[in-house]
Design an enzyme around this catalytic site. Structure first.
Site, PDB file in Angstrom:
ATOM      1  N   ASP A 163      -8.357  -4.372  -0.925  1.00 51.11           N
ATOM      2  CA  ASP A 163      -8.522  -3.009  -0.435  1.00 51.11           C
ATOM      3  C   ASP A 163      -7.904  -2.788   0.941  1.00 51.11           C
ATOM      4  O   ASP A 163      -7.712  -3.718   1.721  1.00 51.11           O
ATOM      5  CB  ASP A 163     -10.016  -2.668  -0.327  1.00 51.11           C
ATOM      6  CG  ASP A 163     -10.646  -2.349  -1.665  1.00 51.11           C
ATOM      7  OD1 ASP A 163      -9.999  -2.571  -2.700  1.00 51.11           O
ATOM      8  OD2 ASP A 163     -11.805  -1.893  -1.666  1.00 51.11           O
ATOM      9  N   HIS A 189      -7.210   4.498  -2.952  1.00 53.24           N
ATOM     10  CA  HIS A 189      -8.368   4.209  -2.095  1.00 53.24           C
ATOM     11  C   HIS A 189      -8.507   5.278  -1.012  1.00 53.24           C
ATOM     12  O   HIS A 189      -9.046   4.990   0.074  1.00 53.24           O
ATOM     13  CB  HIS A 189      -8.202   2.822  -1.474  1.00 53.24           C
ATOM     14  CG  HIS A 189      -9.477   2.202  -0.986  1.00 53.24           C
ATOM     15  ND1 HIS A 189     -10.671   2.268  -1.677  1.00 53.24           N
ATOM     16  CD2 HIS A 189      -9.744   1.472   0.145  1.00 53.24           C
ATOM     17  CE1 HIS A 189     -11.609   1.613  -1.013  1.00 53.24           C
ATOM     18  NE2 HIS A 189     -11.080   1.137   0.113  1.00 53.24           N
ATOM     19  N   HIS A 249      -9.600   6.585   4.269  1.00 53.24           N
ATOM     20  CA  HIS A 249     -10.767   5.718   4.074  1.00 53.24           C
ATOM     21  C   HIS A 249     -12.051   6.359   4.606  1.00 53.24           C
ATOM     22  O   HIS A 249     -12.826   5.725   5.340  1.00 53.24           O
ATOM     23  CB  HIS A 249     -10.524   4.365   4.756  1.00 53.24           C
ATOM     24  CG  HIS A 249     -11.357   3.249   4.191  1.00 53.24           C
ATOM     25  ND1 HIS A 249     -12.658   3.027   4.578  1.00 53.24           N
ATOM     26  CD2 HIS A 249     -11.076   2.285   3.285  1.00 53.24           C
ATOM     27  CE1 HIS A 249     -13.137   1.979   3.946  1.00 53.24           C
ATOM     28  NE2 HIS A 249     -12.191   1.498   3.142  1.00 53.24           N
ATOM     29  N   HIS A 267      -9.869  -7.950   1.084  1.00 52.50           N
ATOM     30  CA  HIS A 267      -9.165  -6.924   1.848  1.00 52.50           C
ATOM     31  C   HIS A 267      -7.877  -7.489   2.428  1.00 52.50           C
ATOM     32  O   HIS A 267      -7.857  -8.633   2.894  1.00 52.50           O
ATOM     33  CB  HIS A 267     -10.044  -6.393   2.983  1.00 52.50           C
ATOM     34  CG  HIS A 267     -11.298  -5.720   2.510  1.00 52.50           C
ATOM     35  ND1 HIS A 267     -12.407  -6.419   2.086  1.00 52.50           N
ATOM     36  CD2 HIS A 267     -11.612  -4.398   2.387  1.00 52.50           C
ATOM     37  CE1 HIS A 267     -13.358  -5.562   1.714  1.00 52.50           C
ATOM     38  NE2 HIS A 267     -12.895  -4.336   1.894  1.00 52.50           N
TER      39      HIS A 267
END
Length: 278
Positions: free
Chosen positions: A99, A150, A154, A244
């Site tokens: 991510d 995503h 964020h 991540h």
């Protein structure tokens, strides 16, 4: 907002919504093999260790130009009430996901390790990072990885209205298509904080919601050994691993994957990506 401030806010929010993310994904276990149920997604396709011979570039579609045909409307999906957190499998398959990227300091190293072991993964990217690192999206496409949405900045979606959520998602899908060659078919809510609008808008845009089963907690920078232990200890058929490649110092993640990835392969796991819809 400066990136260091954004990363600090993300760390604070992650601590606050971890329980929310776990609650939102609890119980969404996909059926082992057989037909899909209301809570399932398409079965995974084996990673490069078992895939059919295919040139990497064949995975990539050329981006549309201004003079090209109009963009086709995305296929509308059934609106889910919970995200997918496991894959349907009758064998020892797992999915690796990353991510918050791409990030030029860490993503290339992760891609190098995946390439070394001939493994494909999923990257849930943020639009603001995509526009600065289009070449990394192009590489992901060329090497057969799956790219998911995503959001752009964020944000915590539960704090946004429907129009703001749509903007975050649509702008990111546009950026992904421009850099990757096709629109994303998967979506992950930042912090694992889902709401009804996110599920509805994702379905309208042709994206399935995916969460995770095992959190490496690399966002906390707990130490390389801790990250390795979490992946190896959580390994099981159907598991989706969360790591991540941006959002902070990911040097521990880079070092850890070099150890836990060959361990999973040597343990007989097949690292997969979701089957593409046609």
């Amino acid at each position: 907002m400066q990136k260091d401030q954004l990363f600090t806010r993300r760390r604070m929010l992650l601590a606050g919504v971890a329980a929310l993310g776990a609650a939102g994904t609890a119980g969404v276990v996909l059926a082992q093999g057989g037909e899909e149920t209301a809570g399932t997604a398409a079965a995974p396709v084996a990673g490069p260790q078992a895939r059919q011979a295919l040139k990497p570039s064949a995975f990539r579609l050329q981006p549309l130009t201004g003079d090209g045909p109009p963009r086709a409307a995305p296929r509308r999906l059934k609106v889910r009430k919970e995200p997918i957190m496991r894959v349907s499998t009758s064998g020892r398959h797992m999915v690796l996901t990353f991510d918050d990227g791409p990030n030029p300091a860490y993503t290339p190293h992760i891609l190098d390790t995946l390439a070394k072991h001939d493994v494909r993964a999923m990257f849930f990217v943020c639009g603001e990072c995509v526009v600065q690192n289009k070449e990394l999206l192009a590489r992901m496409a060329d090497e057969g990885h799956v790219v998911g949405n995503h959001t752009w900045t964020h944000p915590l979606l539960t704090e946004l209205n429907r129009r703001e959520i749509r903007s975050e998602m649509e702008s990111t899908s546009d950026a992904i298509e421009d850099a990757y060659g096709e629109r994303p078919q998967w979506f992950r809510a930042p912090y694992g904080a889902w709401n009804r609008a996110a599920f509805q808008l994702g379905a309208e845009m042709g994206m399935e919601p995916m969460a995770w089963t095992v959190d490496t907690t690399d966002w906390m920078e707990p130490g390389t050994r801790t990250i390795i232990d979490r992946v190896e200890g959580g390994a099981a058929p159907g598991v989706v691993v969360l790591s991540h490649d941006a959002g902070g110092d990911r040097s521990q993640t880079v070092r850890a994957i070099r150890e836990w990835l060959p361990y999973l392969i040597d343990s007989g796991y097949r690292l997969t990506v979701p089957r593409r819809r046609v």
